[in-house]
Design an enzyme around this catalytic site. Structure first.
Site, PDB file in Angstrom:
ATOM      1  N   GLY A  27      -3.819  -6.464   4.996  1.00  0.00           N
ATOM      2  CA  GLY A  27      -4.878  -5.491   4.713  1.00  0.00           C
ATOM      3  C   GLY A  27      -6.072  -6.174   4.062  1.00  0.00           C
ATOM      4  O   GLY A  27      -6.064  -7.382   3.800  1.00  0.00           O
ATOM      5  N   SER A  28      -7.085  -5.359   3.775  1.00  0.00           N
ATOM      6  CA  SER A  28      -8.354  -5.927   3.309  1.00  0.00           C
ATOM      7  C   SER A  28      -8.268  -6.419   1.867  1.00  0.00           C
ATOM      8  O   SER A  28      -9.071  -7.267   1.462  1.00  0.00           O
ATOM      9  CB  SER A  28      -9.464  -4.887   3.454  1.00  0.00           C
ATOM     10  OG  SER A  28      -9.145  -3.718   2.730  1.00  0.00           O
ATOM     11  N   ASP A  81       0.736  -7.739  -2.300  1.00  0.00           N
ATOM     12  CA  ASP A  81       0.389  -6.880  -1.168  1.00  0.00           C
ATOM     13  C   ASP A  81      -0.511  -5.744  -1.638  1.00  0.00           C
ATOM     14  O   ASP A  81      -0.557  -5.434  -2.833  1.00  0.00           O
ATOM     15  CB  ASP A  81       1.684  -6.314  -0.545  1.00  0.00           C
ATOM     16  CG  ASP A  81       1.497  -5.882   0.899  1.00  0.00           C
ATOM     17  OD1 ASP A  81       0.345  -5.861   1.390  1.00  0.00           O
ATOM     18  OD2 ASP A  81       2.504  -5.562   1.552  1.00  0.00           O
ATOM     19  N   ALA A  83      -1.839  -1.573  -1.189  1.00  0.00           N
ATOM     20  CA  ALA A  83      -1.176  -0.265  -1.072  1.00  0.00           C
ATOM     21  C   ALA A  83      -2.264   0.764  -0.789  1.00  0.00           C
ATOM     22  O   ALA A  83      -3.448   0.519  -1.057  1.00  0.00           O
ATOM     23  CB  ALA A  83      -0.428   0.090  -2.350  1.00  0.00           C
ATOM     24  N   ASP A  84      -1.846   1.897  -0.240  1.00  0.00           N
ATOM     25  CA  ASP A  84      -2.823   2.945   0.087  1.00  0.00           C
ATOM     26  C   ASP A  84      -2.970   3.969  -1.027  1.00  0.00           C
ATOM     27  O   ASP A  84      -4.043   4.534  -1.221  1.00  0.00           O
ATOM     28  CB  ASP A  84      -2.411   3.619   1.398  1.00  0.00           C
ATOM     29  CG  ASP A  84      -2.431   2.626   2.542  1.00  0.00           C
ATOM     30  OD1 ASP A  84      -3.508   2.065   2.794  1.00  0.00           O
ATOM     31  OD2 ASP A  84      -1.380   2.367   3.140  1.00  0.00           O
ATOM     32  N   GLY A  95       1.146   1.130   4.612  1.00  0.00           N
ATOM     33  CA  GLY A  95       1.212   1.191   6.066  1.00  0.00           C
ATOM     34  C   GLY A  95      -0.077   1.625   6.722  1.00  0.00           C
ATOM     35  O   GLY A  95      -0.142   1.783   7.935  1.00  0.00           O
ATOM     36  N   GLY A  97      -2.432  -0.164   7.272  1.00  0.00           N
ATOM     37  CA  GLY A  97      -2.769  -1.239   8.212  1.00  0.00           C
ATOM     38  C   GLY A  97      -1.693  -1.431   9.275  1.00  0.00           C
ATOM     39  O   GLY A  97      -1.807  -2.319  10.125  1.00  0.00           O
ATOM     40  N   GLU A 103       6.277  -5.375   5.761  1.00  0.00           N
ATOM     41  CA  GLU A 103       5.951  -5.367   4.322  1.00  0.00           C
ATOM     42  C   GLU A 103       7.167  -4.936   3.495  1.00  0.00           C
ATOM     43  O   GLU A 103       7.445  -5.492   2.430  1.00  0.00           O
ATOM     44  CB  GLU A 103       4.776  -4.428   4.056  1.00  0.00           C
ATOM     45  CG  GLU A 103       3.467  -4.977   4.594  1.00  0.00           C
ATOM     46  CD  GLU A 103       2.313  -4.003   4.507  1.00  0.00           C
ATOM     47  OE1 GLU A 103       1.174  -4.466   4.443  1.00  0.00           O
ATOM     48  OE2 GLU A 103       2.534  -2.782   4.519  1.00  0.00           O
ATOM     49  N   LYS A 121      -7.255   4.222  -5.669  1.00  0.00           N
ATOM     50  CA  LYS A 121      -5.929   4.439  -5.076  1.00  0.00           C
ATOM     51  C   LYS A 121      -4.868   4.878  -6.087  1.00  0.00           C
ATOM     52  O   LYS A 121      -3.736   5.158  -5.704  1.00  0.00           O
ATOM     53  CB  LYS A 121      -5.477   3.165  -4.373  1.00  0.00           C
ATOM     54  CG  LYS A 121      -6.340   2.840  -3.150  1.00  0.00           C
ATOM     55  CD  LYS A 121      -5.936   1.539  -2.542  1.00  0.00           C
ATOM     56  CE  LYS A 121      -6.631   1.305  -1.218  1.00  0.00           C
ATOM     57  NZ  LYS A 121      -6.264   0.013  -0.634  1.00  0.00           N
TER      58      LYS A 121
HETATM   59  C1  5RP Z   1      -0.857  -2.421   5.533  1.00  0.00           C
HETATM   60  C2  5RP Z   1      -0.824  -1.921   4.149  1.00  0.00           C
HETATM   61  C3  5RP Z   1      -1.976  -2.230   3.288  1.00  0.00           C
HETATM   62  O1  5RP Z   1      -1.551  -2.988   2.214  1.00  0.00           O
HETATM   63  C4  5RP Z   1      -2.606  -0.961   2.835  1.00  0.00           C
HETATM   64  O2  5RP Z   1      -2.940  -0.194   3.962  1.00  0.00           O
HETATM   65  C5  5RP Z   1      -3.859  -1.203   1.998  1.00  0.00           C
HETATM   66  O3  5RP Z   1      -4.837  -1.772   2.800  1.00  0.00           O
HETATM   67  P1  5RP Z   1      -6.257  -2.172   2.254  1.00  0.00           P
HETATM   68  O4  5RP Z   1      -6.045  -3.220   1.229  1.00  0.00           O
HETATM   69  O5  5RP Z   1      -7.005  -2.655   3.466  1.00  0.00           O
HETATM   70  O6  5RP Z   1      -6.891  -0.925   1.674  1.00  0.00           O
HETATM   71  O7  5RP Z   1       0.091  -1.275   3.701  1.00  0.00           O
HETATM   72  O8  5RP Z   1       0.237  -1.965   6.281  1.00  0.00           O
END
Ligand code: 5RP
Length: 234
Positions: A27-28, A81, A83-84, A95, A97, A103, A121
């Protein structure tokens, strides 16, 4: 303007020590962590990465991080990692992404997991972010009907820009469930994975040891599970 994702990611990399096997998220936000770890490797730190997606694997290799697959390591020392959504018990939805299955596997084999997020978030109760559920393509419309029956809400097949279904690194589809407040995430996860065709859900319960939050004022908060249990005991 402050890049909240970047400052959280760079803080998370301060917990990485020489010789560690590090799970690399997707993810970003995780992007910045992989880039920073690449810099550390270029400066001489000995690290091995285990990627949670093909995209991250590619980036890590471009950054010169030596990589192994999950099956080639005994354990991962630390996974970083994104998270959303994350609640105040450090349970989360992941998820967005589309990498939730890898993950969750990588996090499950990690001694420690750090999530890196921007302050938007952090929520009181997860569920505003649509919950991703990974399903096998065979009979997926039937699986979707079962998902809708279970939750009472629509299940939306995730599509790519060209209108075709989004396909995960594991050749599965994703349904996004707009459920709203999830009051009993453990129970919901258990019910969802019981449905035939469901491979994994984006509910990550009791998995993060530390959540690192980048804030708009340029500060970074570190919330650790240890502190939560200490505060709850008081
Ligand atoms: C990918 C994920 C990402 O970690 C989650 O979607 C957060 O993404 P971002 O850092 O781009 O906001 O779970 O499957």
């Amino acid at each position: 303007m402050i890049n909240m994702k970047k400052i959280a990611a760079e803080k998370a990399c301060e917990y990485v020590e020489n010789g560690m096997i590090v799970g690399l998220g997707t993810g970003s936000t995780a992007y910045y962590a992989t880039c920073r770890l690449g810099e550390l490797v270029q400066q001489g730190m000995g690290l091995t990465g285990v990627a949670t997606s093909k995209d991250t694997e590619k980036l890590a290799m471009e950054m010169g991080i030596p990589m192994k697959s999950l099956d080639e390591v005994k354990q991962i020392d630390l996974t970083i990692d994104g998270a959303d959504e994350v609640d105040d018990g450090l349970n989360g939805i992941k998820g967005g992404g589309g990498a939730l299955l890898r993950e969750k596997l990588v996090a499950s084999f990690s001694r420690q997991t750090s999530w890196i997020i921007d302050e938007s978030k952090l929520v009181a109760e997860i569920g505003q972010f649509p919950l991703p559920v990974e399903v096998v393509p065979f009979g997926h419309l039937q699986t979707a009907t079962m998902l809708e029956k279970l939750t009472g809400e629509p299940a939306d097949l995730r599509l790519r820009g060209d209108g075709e279904p989004f396909v995960t690194d594991n050749q599965h589809f994703i349904y996004d469930l707009s459920i709203g407040r999830i009051q009993e995430p453990k129970r919901l996860h258990a019910a969802l994975v019981e449905l035939p065709g469901v491979v994994e859900t984006g509910l990550f319960i009791d998995m993060a040891d530390r959540v690192i939050v980048g804030r708009a004022d340029g500060t970074v908060d570190v919330i650790s599970r240890q502190d939560l249990s200490y505060n709850r005991r008081k």
